[in-house]
Design a protein around this motif. Structure first.
Motif, PDB file in Angstrom:
ATOM      1  N   UNK A 234       0.812  -1.214   0.000  1.00 50.31           N
ATOM      2  CA  UNK A 234       0.000   0.000   0.000  1.00 50.31           C
ATOM      3  C   UNK A 234       0.851   1.272   0.000  1.00 50.31           C
ATOM      4  N   UNK A 235       2.120   1.160   0.338  1.00 45.74           N
ATOM      5  CA  UNK A 235       2.985   2.340   0.381  1.00 45.74           C
ATOM      6  C   UNK A 235       3.529   2.733  -0.992  1.00 45.74           C
ATOM      7  N   UNK A 236       3.535   1.815  -1.943  1.00 49.31           N
ATOM      8  CA  UNK A 236       4.126   2.098  -3.248  1.00 49.31           C
ATOM      9  C   UNK A 236       3.192   2.967  -4.088  1.00 49.31           C
ATOM     10  N   UNK A 237       3.685   4.066  -4.661  1.00 47.92           N
ATOM     11  CA  UNK A 237       2.824   4.914  -5.492  1.00 47.92           C
ATOM     12  C   UNK A 237       2.543   4.285  -6.854  1.00 47.92           C
ATOM     13  N   UNK A 238       1.498   4.755  -7.499  1.00 44.94           N
ATOM     14  CA  UNK A 238       1.145   4.377  -8.869  1.00 44.94           C
ATOM     15  C   UNK A 238       0.860   2.879  -9.033  1.00 44.94           C
ATOM     16  N   UNK A 239       0.635   2.163  -7.924  1.00 44.62           N
ATOM     17  CA  UNK A 239       0.397   0.725  -8.027  1.00 44.62           C
ATOM     18  C   UNK A 239       1.577  -0.039  -8.600  1.00 44.62           C
ATOM     19  N   UNK A 240       2.795   0.451  -8.334  1.00 45.86           N
ATOM     20  CA  UNK A 240       3.980  -0.117  -8.992  1.00 45.86           C
ATOM     21  C   UNK A 240       4.358  -1.511  -8.494  1.00 45.86           C
ATOM     22  N   UNK A 241       3.758  -1.942  -7.367  1.00 45.38           N
ATOM     23  CA  UNK A 241       4.055  -3.292  -6.893  1.00 45.38           C
ATOM     24  C   UNK A 241       3.046  -4.318  -7.401  1.00 45.38           C
ATOM     25  N   UNK A 242       2.029  -3.878  -8.109  1.00 41.90           N
ATOM     26  CA  UNK A 242       1.025  -4.824  -8.609  1.00 41.90           C
ATOM     27  C   UNK A 242       1.634  -5.914  -9.496  1.00 41.90           C
ATOM     28  N   UNK A 243       2.601  -5.605 -10.386  1.00 39.44           N
ATOM     29  CA  UNK A 243       3.169  -6.678 -11.227  1.00 39.44           C
ATOM     30  C   UNK A 243       3.856  -7.791 -10.440  1.00 39.44           C
ATOM     31  N   UNK A 244       4.164  -7.530  -9.151  1.00 40.25           N
ATOM     32  CA  UNK A 244       4.857  -8.519  -8.337  1.00 40.25           C
ATOM     33  C   UNK A 244       3.929  -9.134  -7.293  1.00 40.25           C
ATOM     34  N   UNK A 245       2.637  -9.046  -7.520  1.00 46.94           N
ATOM     35  CA  UNK A 245       1.650  -9.601  -6.599  1.00 46.94           C
ATOM     36  C   UNK A 245       0.763 -10.599  -7.325  1.00 46.94           C
ATOM     37  N   UNK A 246      -0.011 -11.330  -6.538  1.00 43.09           N
ATOM     38  CA  UNK A 246      -0.933 -12.311  -7.123  1.00 43.09           C
ATOM     39  C   UNK A 246      -2.058 -11.636  -7.894  1.00 43.09           C
ATOM     40  N   UNK A 247      -2.209 -10.315  -7.725  1.00 42.14           N
ATOM     41  CA  UNK A 247      -3.241  -9.597  -8.468  1.00 42.14           C
ATOM     42  C   UNK A 247      -2.930  -9.530  -9.954  1.00 42.14           C
ATOM     43  N   UNK A 248      -1.651  -9.653 -10.296  1.00 38.33           N
ATOM     44  CA  UNK A 248      -1.249  -9.537 -11.690  1.00 38.33           C
ATOM     45  C   UNK A 248      -1.150 -10.937 -12.309  1.00 38.33           C
ATOM     46  N   UNK A 249      -1.935 -11.211 -13.346  1.00 38.53           N
ATOM     47  CA  UNK A 249      -1.883 -12.554 -13.951  1.00 38.53           C
ATOM     48  C   UNK A 249      -0.536 -12.888 -14.572  1.00 38.53           C
ATOM     49  N   UNK A 250       0.274 -11.862 -14.858  1.00 40.50           N
ATOM     50  CA  UNK A 250       1.580 -12.120 -15.454  1.00 40.50           C
ATOM     51  C   UNK A 250       2.668 -12.439 -14.455  1.00 40.50           C
ATOM     52  N   UNK A 251       2.360 -12.322 -13.131  1.00 43.21           N
ATOM     53  CA  UNK A 251       3.402 -12.535 -12.124  1.00 43.21           C
ATOM     54  C   UNK A 251       3.948 -13.954 -12.172  1.00 43.21           C
ATOM     55  N   UNK A 252       3.064 -14.929 -12.068  1.00 47.61           N
ATOM     56  CA  UNK A 252       3.514 -16.326 -12.072  1.00 47.61           C
ATOM     57  C   UNK A 252       4.128 -16.699 -13.419  1.00 47.61           C
ATOM     58  N   UNK A 253       3.601 -16.118 -14.489  1.00 48.39           N
ATOM     59  CA  UNK A 253       4.139 -16.423 -15.816  1.00 48.39           C
ATOM     60  C   UNK A 253       5.566 -15.933 -15.974  1.00 48.39           C
ATOM     61  N   UNK A 254       5.921 -14.893 -15.223  1.00 49.64           N
ATOM     62  CA  UNK A 254       7.268 -14.337 -15.324  1.00 49.64           C
ATOM     63  C   UNK A 254       8.287 -15.014 -14.437  1.00 49.64           C
ATOM     64  N   UNK A 255       7.884 -16.048 -13.711  1.00 50.47           N
ATOM     65  CA  UNK A 255       8.817 -16.754 -12.833  1.00 50.47           C
ATOM     66  C   UNK A 255       9.918 -17.407 -13.675  1.00 50.47           C
ATOM     67  N   UNK A 256      11.196 -17.160 -13.351  1.00 47.48           N
ATOM     68  CA  UNK A 256      12.284 -17.730 -14.164  1.00 47.48           C
ATOM     69  C   UNK A 256      12.425 -19.238 -13.940  1.00 47.48           C
ATOM     70  N   UNK A 257      12.033 -20.022 -14.918  1.00 44.23           N
ATOM     71  CA  UNK A 257      12.018 -21.479 -14.783  1.00 44.23           C
ATOM     72  C   UNK A 257      13.410 -22.093 -14.820  1.00 44.23           C
ATOM     73  N   UNK A 258      14.406 -21.299 -15.240  1.00 34.34           N
ATOM     74  CA  UNK A 258      15.761 -21.847 -15.322  1.00 34.34           C
ATOM     75  C   UNK A 258      16.516 -21.758 -14.005  1.00 34.34           C
TER      76      UNK A 258
END
Length: 445
Positions: A234-258
């Motif tokens: 909640x402290x981050x402006x502009x919702x900049x932490x959303x890409x690193x939360x479960x709210x963003x569908x791309x978060x899990x997809x971006x996990x480095x599988x290597x």
């Protein structure tokens, strides 16, 4: 002349200047390997990243810019020519325009020819808040000498004292650590077949090591989605932490599988009041994990803090190495010779109880055992992670009165030392605890 002699002695006594020499009381796997070590810097650019410093927070206008990330890379090298110069490590200036300052000689050879054709595992290293890439050179040189390519990110955290709004320094660190790590891992994988390190490392055999804020980044990079109801989010402006939360569908997809293994040294984010994850979020981490922490850590916290993280990484095979009576500084190379009279510098880089060279040696031992097992399939070295007693001081090594075993190490396959921590000399396994937990099979269903 006398002052110059003292300064030279300090440099020669440093772990980096003496990379070829093993610490006499270091654990078995702490000694350097057989390879000479080369070092070079790559400049990576992550385009169109948020720039809080140039943004107008009051007007709600977010600025963006390309984020330039120097990456220092250590690697196994061919034998250097006689008289080849060794590296001089530089500390970045307080601002992007300030010159870097020499602070320590190292044991690696700048731009040395790499050993090719063996496809060494790749280790990506992420430093803590206001540290710098080469402040972990002791570990990096050691791993490179054992057949790893180690890439340390220069995050260039903003110095609070140089800013009109000092809070932007930590805020920028929070929103960039994960993005920096995921970008560097992906970019180095993409570049594995080109450039000066073409064919030297295996892009599919990667480990991630993070200290403090680098550990915060590593846990999130590897699947611990930030808690959108948590105080940090909640402290981050502009919702900049959303890409690193479960709210963003791309978060899990971006996990480095290597990435096949993670080491988090005193990772920040597990303790109130700014706890970054929920227990459910931490369950998203499935990669084998080694946590290293002091039980008196007053920055990341122990319990609650790193011990809480260990308990809630329920989907990961995990270990936690604990330094008894240590605070937060259990990873850095330590103060430079120019800082030995500054308590502020000592407080930021040293421990009040533990010897710095001893900490570095123990870290090298356990990280080597962990990475060798997970990235190289070396079960013999992995056996050093299995200890007879969770608390080192409870181990026993029976000996007849007046007898001595000298500098002999306890060994994993030695019946006479089976109740002592393997890899340590008699009487010298002290002040440590090591816990292990397998993934919770019920939670995996």
């Amino acid at each position: 002349m006398r002052l110059a002699g003292i300064f030279l002695a300090l440099l020669l006594a440093s772990p980096l200047a003496a990379r070829a020499r093993a610490l006499a009381d270091g654990p078995a796997l702490s000694a350097p390997g057989a390879y000479p070590v080369g070092v070079r810097t790559l400049i990576l650019t992550n385009p169109d990243q948020p720039d809080l410093l140039a943004s107008d927070l009051a007007a709600g206008k977010l600025a963006r810019r390309d984020r330039v990330l120097p990456v220092t890379i250590w690697y196994p090298s061919t034998k250097p020519k006689a008289g080849a110069a060794q590296v001089r490590y530089m500390q970045p200036g307080a601002t992007p325009d300030a010159p870097s300052v020499f602070y320590r000689a190292g044991g690696a050879y700048p731009d040395a020819a790499p050993v090719r054709g063996q496809h060494f595992p790749l280790v990506v290293l992420s430093h803590g808040y206001r540290n710098w890439a080469t402040s972990f050179a002791d570990l990096a040189e050691n791993l490179a000498s054992k057949g790893y390519v180690v890439a340390s990110i220069e995050h260039r955290d903003l110095e609070p004292k140089t800013l009109s709004n000092p809070q932007l320094s930590f805020a920028t660190t929070v929103i960039t650590r994960v993005a920096d790590q995921r970008f560097v891992i992906a970019e180095l994988a993409r570049r594995a077949g080109e450039g000066p390190l073409k064919g030297v490392y295996d892009p599919d055999d990667v480990a991630l090591i993070g200290y403090s804020m680098g550990g915060f980044g590593a846990l999130t990079t590897m699947g611990a989605g930030l808690d959108p109801q948590g105080p940090l989010y909640k402290l981050a402006p502009f919702g900049l932490l959303k890409p690193f939360s479960a709210l963003d569908p791309g978060f899990a997809a971006g996990l480095p599988r290597n990435v096949k293994a993670m080491v988090a040294l005193a990772p920040w984010g597990g303790a109130p009041p700014l706890r970054a994850w929920s227990a459910e979020g931490l369950a998203g981490v499935t990669v084998p994990t080694l946590l290293i922490v002091g039980d008196q850590d007053d920055v990341s916290g122990y319990d609650p803090g790193v011990a809480w993280l260990y308990a809630n990484l329920t989907h990961a095979d995990r270990r936690m190495l604990v330094y008894e009576n240590a605070r937060h500084n259990i990873a850095l190379d330590g103060v430079t010779s120019a800082q030995t009279q500054s308590f502020e510098a000592i407080e930021r880089h040293e421990e009040p109880v533990w010897r710095r060279d001893r900490i570095l040696a123990i870290n090298r031992h356990f990280i080597t055992a962990f990475l060798d097992e997970r990235l190289k399939g070396d079960a013999a070295h992995g056996a050093y992670l299995t200890v007879a007693t969770a608390r080192a001081a409870d181990g026993t090594w029976p000996l007849a009165p007046g007898a001595s075993v000298g500098d002999r190490f306890a060994a994993p396959n030695d019946a006479g030392t089976a109740q002592y921590w393997p890899g340590f000399q008699r009487r010298w396994a002290l002040g440590l605890r090591l816990m292990h937990a397998a993934p919770d099979k019920a939670a995996l269903k």
